[in-house]
Design a protein around this motif. Sequence first.
Motif, PDB file in Angstrom:
ATOM      1  N   ILE A  77       0.731  -0.512   0.331  1.00  0.00           N
ATOM      2  CA  ILE A  77      -0.224   0.249   0.222  1.00  0.00           C
ATOM      3  C   ILE A  77       0.720   0.954  -0.138  1.00  0.00           C
ATOM      4  N   HIS A  78       0.710   2.016  -1.174  1.00  0.00           N
ATOM      5  CA  HIS A  78       1.569   3.453  -1.018  1.00  0.00           C
ATOM      6  C   HIS A  78      -0.192   4.282  -0.875  1.00  0.00           C
ATOM      7  N   GLN A 119       2.599   9.897 -11.873  1.00  0.00           N
ATOM      8  CA  GLN A 119       3.265   8.836 -11.207  1.00  0.00           C
ATOM      9  C   GLN A 119       3.047   7.728 -11.793  1.00  0.00           C
ATOM     10  N   LEU A 120       2.436   6.997 -11.839  1.00  0.00           N
ATOM     11  CA  LEU A 120       2.627   6.233 -12.421  1.00  0.00           C
ATOM     12  C   LEU A 120       2.226   6.311 -14.051  1.00  0.00           C
ATOM     13  N   PHE A 121       1.801   6.624 -14.804  1.00  0.00           N
ATOM     14  CA  PHE A 121       1.819   7.302 -15.536  1.00  0.00           C
ATOM     15  C   PHE A 121       3.194   7.991 -16.925  1.00  0.00           C
ATOM     16  N   ASP A 122       3.436   8.153 -15.275  1.00  0.00           N
ATOM     17  CA  ASP A 122       4.962   8.778 -15.910  1.00  0.00           C
ATOM     18  C   ASP A 122       6.574   7.486 -15.508  1.00  0.00           C
ATOM     19  N   ARG A 123       5.470   6.686 -15.091  1.00  0.00           N
ATOM     20  CA  ARG A 123       6.671   5.766 -15.407  1.00  0.00           C
ATOM     21  C   ARG A 123       6.494   4.045 -15.865  1.00  0.00           C
ATOM     22  N   PHE A 124       4.870   4.630 -16.416  1.00  0.00           N
ATOM     23  CA  PHE A 124       4.256   3.030 -17.275  1.00  0.00           C
ATOM     24  C   PHE A 124       3.887   3.555 -18.502  1.00  0.00           C
ATOM     25  N   GLY A 125       3.500   5.236 -18.414  1.00  0.00           N
ATOM     26  CA  GLY A 125       2.862   5.927 -19.557  1.00  0.00           C
ATOM     27  C   GLY A 125       2.877   5.430 -20.961  1.00  0.00           C
ATOM     28  N   PHE A 153      -0.331  -2.212  -5.095  1.00  0.00           N
ATOM     29  CA  PHE A 153       0.809  -1.981  -6.229  1.00  0.00           C
ATOM     30  C   PHE A 153       1.409  -3.401  -6.088  1.00  0.00           C
ATOM     31  N   PRO A 154       1.972  -4.346  -6.793  1.00  0.00           N
ATOM     32  CA  PRO A 154       2.804  -5.183  -6.898  1.00  0.00           C
ATOM     33  C   PRO A 154       4.020  -4.130  -5.769  1.00  0.00           C
ATOM     34  N   GLU A 155       5.053  -5.672  -4.915  1.00  0.00           N
ATOM     35  CA  GLU A 155       5.904  -5.056  -4.087  1.00  0.00           C
ATOM     36  C   GLU A 155       6.906  -3.577  -4.896  1.00  0.00           C
ATOM     37  N   ALA A 156       7.293  -4.283  -6.113  1.00  0.00           N
ATOM     38  CA  ALA A 156       8.385  -3.525  -6.433  1.00  0.00           C
ATOM     39  C   ALA A 156       7.943  -2.501  -6.778  1.00  0.00           C
ATOM     40  N   ILE A 157       6.850  -2.039  -7.025  1.00  0.00           N
ATOM     41  CA  ILE A 157       6.556  -1.140  -7.285  1.00  0.00           C
ATOM     42  C   ILE A 157       6.060  -0.109  -6.045  1.00  0.00           C
ATOM     43  N   ALA A 158       5.314  -0.557  -5.535  1.00  0.00           N
ATOM     44  CA  ALA A 158       4.702  -0.017  -3.494  1.00  0.00           C
ATOM     45  C   ALA A 158       6.387   0.428  -3.213  1.00  0.00           C
ATOM     46  N   ASP A 159       7.358  -0.073  -3.649  1.00  0.00           N
ATOM     47  CA  ASP A 159       8.641   0.110  -2.459  1.00  0.00           C
ATOM     48  C   ASP A 159       8.943   1.264  -3.321  1.00  0.00           C
ATOM     49  N   ASP A 160       8.724   1.042  -4.473  1.00  0.00           N
ATOM     50  CA  ASP A 160       9.701   2.672  -5.646  1.00  0.00           C
ATOM     51  C   ASP A 160       8.932   3.618  -5.194  1.00  0.00           C
ATOM     52  N   LEU A 161       7.454   3.557  -5.276  1.00  0.00           N
ATOM     53  CA  LEU A 161       7.069   5.092  -4.674  1.00  0.00           C
ATOM     54  C   LEU A 161       7.286   5.058  -3.484  1.00  0.00           C
ATOM     55  N   ASN A 162       6.684   4.494  -2.833  1.00  0.00           N
ATOM     56  CA  ASN A 162       7.110   4.910  -1.405  1.00  0.00           C
ATOM     57  C   ASN A 162       9.008   5.505  -0.718  1.00  0.00           C
ATOM     58  N   SER A 163       9.108   4.956  -1.396  1.00  0.00           N
ATOM     59  CA  SER A 163      11.104   5.444  -1.117  1.00  0.00           C
ATOM     60  C   SER A 163      11.593   6.635  -2.049  1.00  0.00           C
ATOM     61  N   HIS A 164      10.467   6.694  -3.382  1.00  0.00           N
ATOM     62  CA  HIS A 164      10.805   8.529  -3.989  1.00  0.00           C
ATOM     63  C   HIS A 164       9.709   9.585  -3.351  1.00  0.00           C
ATOM     64  N   ASN A 165       8.767   9.033  -2.693  1.00  0.00           N
ATOM     65  CA  ASN A 165       7.636  10.272  -2.515  1.00  0.00           C
ATOM     66  C   ASN A 165       8.144  10.617  -0.698  1.00  0.00           C
ATOM     67  N   ASP A 166       7.342  11.814  -0.385  1.00  0.00           N
ATOM     68  CA  ASP A 166       7.922  11.910   1.352  1.00  0.00           C
ATOM     69  C   ASP A 166       7.031  11.540   2.184  1.00  0.00           C
ATOM     70  N   ALA A 167       7.912  10.598   2.672  1.00  0.00           N
ATOM     71  CA  ALA A 167       7.327   9.642   4.448  1.00  0.00           C
ATOM     72  C   ALA A 167       6.920  10.404   4.837  1.00  0.00           C
ATOM     73  N   TYR A 168       6.494  11.517   5.431  1.00  0.00           N
ATOM     74  CA  TYR A 168       4.867  11.852   5.847  1.00  0.00           C
ATOM     75  C   TYR A 168       3.979  12.873   4.339  1.00  0.00           C
ATOM     76  N   PRO A 169       3.644  12.201   3.985  1.00  0.00           N
ATOM     77  CA  PRO A 169       2.528  13.279   3.456  1.00  0.00           C
ATOM     78  C   PRO A 169       0.998  13.520   3.464  1.00  0.00           C
ATOM     79  N   LEU A 170       1.065  12.982   4.466  1.00  0.00           N
ATOM     80  CA  LEU A 170      -0.111  14.118   5.142  1.00  0.00           C
ATOM     81  C   LEU A 170      -0.374  14.454   6.339  1.00  0.00           C
ATOM     82  N   ALA A 171      -1.135  15.313   6.123  1.00  0.00           N
ATOM     83  CA  ALA A 171      -0.901  16.451   7.285  1.00  0.00           C
ATOM     84  C   ALA A 171      -2.306  15.203   8.858  1.00  0.00           C
ATOM     85  N   ARG A 172      -1.552  15.439   9.844  1.00  0.00           N
ATOM     86  CA  ARG A 172      -2.434  14.719  10.851  1.00  0.00           C
ATOM     87  C   ARG A 172      -3.637  14.904  10.796  1.00  0.00           C
TER      88      ARG A 172
END
Length: 336
Positions: A67-68, A79-85, A208-227
């Motif tokens: 989950i991302h 981001q998905l279209f940038d990678r796979f579009g 997403f499949p593990e590799a894609i979820a890992d890629d998105l999680n590692s290339h985005n802010d680890a704190y994307p949401l306000a409290r």
Amino acid sequence: MTSLSEKGGGTFSGIKLLLCENPLPPIDEAITAAQTEIARSNYYTEPYSAPLRQLISRQIGAPEHLIHINAGSELILRQLFDRFGQQVHLLTPTYVLFPEIARRHTEQRLLPERDFAFDLGDLIIPDGTTLAVIVNPNNPNGGIFDMAPLPDLLRRHPQTRFLVDEAFIGLAGQSVAHLVPEFPNLLVTRTLSKAHSLAGFRVGYGIFPEAIADDLNSHNDAYPLARPSQAAAIATLQHEDQIHARAARLQAWTEALAAELRALGVRTYPTHTYFFLADFAPHDAAELAERLRSRDILIKPLNDPALGPGFMRITTALPEDNRRFVDTLREVLAHA
């Protein structure tokens, strides 16, 4: 960018019948949870919104690490279209963002003479397709697809990734999120902006499949949401019974609104959501929309050349606003 028209009316203070915004406010539990967290907004959330990911994982039956979460599903889609579009196949009419952000795309049309219904078993994937997109329920007509043919499509086209955008799945339709662990070419995106009424909180997620979820999680802010956003999302998902009850109410308002338009001689098409397509031919939808805006009613033409200038997408407002819209539309049509 035509996709900006999908995001509502900004500071427009009249009646809005655009697609993206649910006319109902967030549930009380979400408002209370967000208010509670405002005073703690000097602190970050847990990394990768862990409590929200855990809740989503339990509810959809997919492992947490697949989950991302990000600030709205549009960011994830881009981001998905940038990678796979590189070469995208679309079922059209579709969400206006997709042809904008695909580098190249092909189309398979949903036909008005079939009420925009389509059997996914008849989906033809052109050679070289890198990303095939299915929107369920479909935007802009609100119809749903029988997803039973999807596993076979995934097996027959292992080199093509299939994106199933479930932005409106909280209103109707059969989710396929639980299939992601089984298929390495299946991507599912969701948002809490629609059925859950949290558009202003900007909460989207993907499975997403593990590799894609890992890629998105590692290339985005680890704190994307306000409290407050994270708290509102958790509180809302913990009360899905209320969301389902509200969805039924929204659809009843939508069906009543469509019936009122048919009584005015407007053709409407079946929907399972809180929006539907209407054909105002021989009237021009753009001209009608402009006249309605001058009377403080914000709506938009579909602007799909393949369907013609009469098509307009209509979202239910609150019943009292729907009545004002119908009364105003009656006057506008009489003088068109």
